[in-house]
Enzyme design. Structure first.
Site, PDB file in Angstrom:
ATOM      1  N   ALA A   1     -27.647 -12.072  13.504  1.00 23.68           N
ATOM      2  CA  ALA A   1     -28.859 -11.480  14.055  1.00 23.68           C
ATOM      3  C   ALA A   1     -29.778 -12.644  14.420  1.00 23.68           C
ATOM      4  O   ALA A   1     -29.651 -13.742  13.875  1.00 23.68           O
ATOM      5  CB  ALA A   1     -29.503 -10.582  13.015  1.00 23.68           C
TER       6      ALA A   1
ATOM      7  N   GLY B   1     -24.812 -10.961  11.230  1.00 23.44           N
ATOM      8  CA  GLY B   1     -24.680  -9.814  12.135  1.00 23.44           C
ATOM      9  C   GLY B   1     -23.484  -9.935  13.065  1.00 23.44           C
ATOM     10  O   GLY B   1     -22.927  -8.923  13.494  1.00 23.44           O
TER      11      GLY B   1
ATOM     12  N   GLU C   1     -20.703  -8.683  11.153  1.00 26.00           N
ATOM     13  CA  GLU C   1     -20.924  -7.250  10.943  1.00 26.00           C
ATOM     14  C   GLU C   1     -20.589  -6.436  12.197  1.00 26.00           C
ATOM     15  O   GLU C   1     -20.012  -5.358  12.116  1.00 26.00           O
ATOM     16  CB  GLU C   1     -22.379  -7.017  10.498  1.00 26.00           C
ATOM     17  CG  GLU C   1     -22.614  -7.582   9.102  1.00 26.00           C
ATOM     18  CD  GLU C   1     -24.083  -7.580   8.694  1.00 26.00           C
ATOM     19  OE1 GLU C   1     -24.881  -8.305   9.322  1.00 26.00           O
ATOM     20  OE2 GLU C   1     -24.438  -6.869   7.752  1.00 26.00           O
TER      21      GLU C   1
ATOM     22  N   GLU D   1     -26.281 -14.797   5.010  1.00 23.15           N
ATOM     23  CA  GLU D   1     -27.695 -14.393   4.926  1.00 23.15           C
ATOM     24  C   GLU D   1     -28.375 -14.865   3.654  1.00 23.15           C
ATOM     25  O   GLU D   1     -29.577 -15.123   3.640  1.00 23.15           O
ATOM     26  CB  GLU D   1     -27.825 -12.869   5.027  1.00 23.15           C
ATOM     27  CG  GLU D   1     -27.464 -12.281   6.386  1.00 23.15           C
ATOM     28  CD  GLU D   1     -26.004 -11.873   6.505  1.00 23.15           C
ATOM     29  OE1 GLU D   1     -25.163 -12.359   5.723  1.00 23.15           O
ATOM     30  OE2 GLU D   1     -25.706 -11.049   7.393  1.00 23.15           O
TER      31      GLU D   1
END
Ligand code: CAA
Length: 259
Positions: A67, A110, A113, A133
């Site tokens: 992300a 992300g 993911e 993260e």
């Protein structure tokens, strides 16, 4: 065809090839990427001419490095909670038709993911998966802790989420995170070839197969088996089932109508 700023979209016959295209940020996933991907996946699901989709990253270095940290940096709890930040990715996971993630280079946070949101992952031998993260004092937030644990089991998922270490392509294949590993320079060709094979299948059976395999991760066994059986029964109401079984008996290829 619509022009996007952060993704490239190409239709190759019945296969939609989507490329994350923010190479300057290693394809980091910001709100604009999500907005554009939502539109692209929505179009894909509603376009009867498209029967499989491949999502990949531009450049050799990354599928997506996570992300967008710079977008998240100034946010507080109230901002994230009120926006239900990342909930929009559920529109990608609710895609009904099959899609594949083709991963070369980094698939971190992300990025890992999103790859795990796909029906399966094909990895280049350069792929590196991770949920780093924790090093930012946060955790996975787009389903990583859940999908990684389902894919590779508690021990490795826990180790990866707690240490932030990366897993290479060979280990990812051995652990069941990816369906297969191919040389990096053949990644897109191989993924599109696999997508073409899926695209050639009867489309309603493909959706049903996807739904029932996914049910294995959501339902208790007895309910999952009942769900599978009902979908299987339901396919006997389709023209394609009549065609598929007639084609087998008549020793010829099936001609699918998608109904
Ligand atoms: N968000 C925003 N920008 C990113 C980014 C990210 N996740 N990852 C890389 N970039 C940017 C860098 O800031 C850099 O931009 P500038 O040149 O403007 O500084 C550019 O991409 C190239 O990156 P690097 O210079 O860092 O490249 P490198 O080869 O030295 O390192 C890397 C590569 C190891 C992948 C490193 O970029 C990195 O660690 N990235 C962050 C990985 C990460 O922590 N991901 C998780 C994000 S949080 C998350 O995803 C939450 C969630 O659950 C959804």
């Amino acid at each position: 065809m619509t022009e996007y700023r952060t993704v490239l979209v190409e239709k190759r016959g019945a296969v939609t090839l989507v490329t994350l295209n923010r190479p300057e940020a290693l394809n980091a996933l910001n709100s604009e990427v999500l907005k554009e991907l939502t539109e692209v996946f929505g179009d894909y699901d509603s376009d009867a001419s498209q029967r499989c989709l491949v999502l990949t990253g531009s450049g050799e270095k990354a599928f997506a490095a996570g992300a967008d940290i710079k977008e998240m940096q100034p946010q507080g709890f109230a901002d994230m909670y009120s926006a239900d930040f990342f909930a929009g990715w559920e529109r990608i996971t609710s895609t009904r038709k099959p899609w594949i993630a083709a991963v070369a280079g980094y698939a971190l946070g992300g990025g890992c993911e999103v790859a795990m949101m796909a029906d399966f992952i094909i990895a280049a031998d350069t792929a590196k998966f991770g949920q780093p993260e924790i090093k930012l004092a946060v955790t996975p937030g787009m389903g990583g802790s859940q999908r990684l644990a389902h894919a590779i089991g508690k021990a490795k998922a826990m180790e990866m989420c707690l240490t932030g270490r990366m897993m290479d392509a060979a280990e990812a294949e051995q652990s069941g995170l990816v369906a297969k590993v191919v040389p990096a320079n053949e990644l897109v060709t191989e993924a599109v070839k696999t997508a073409e094979a899926i695209a050639a299948m009867p489309p309603l059976a493909a959706i049903a197969a996807k739904e029932m395999v996914n049910a294995a991760f959501e339902l208790p066994l007895a309910q999952g088996i009942r769900f599978e059986r009902r979908l299987f029964h339901g396919l006997f109401g389709t023209e394609d089932q009549k065609e598929g079984m007639a084609a087998f008996v008549e020793k010829r290829p099936g001609n699918w109508k998608g109904r």
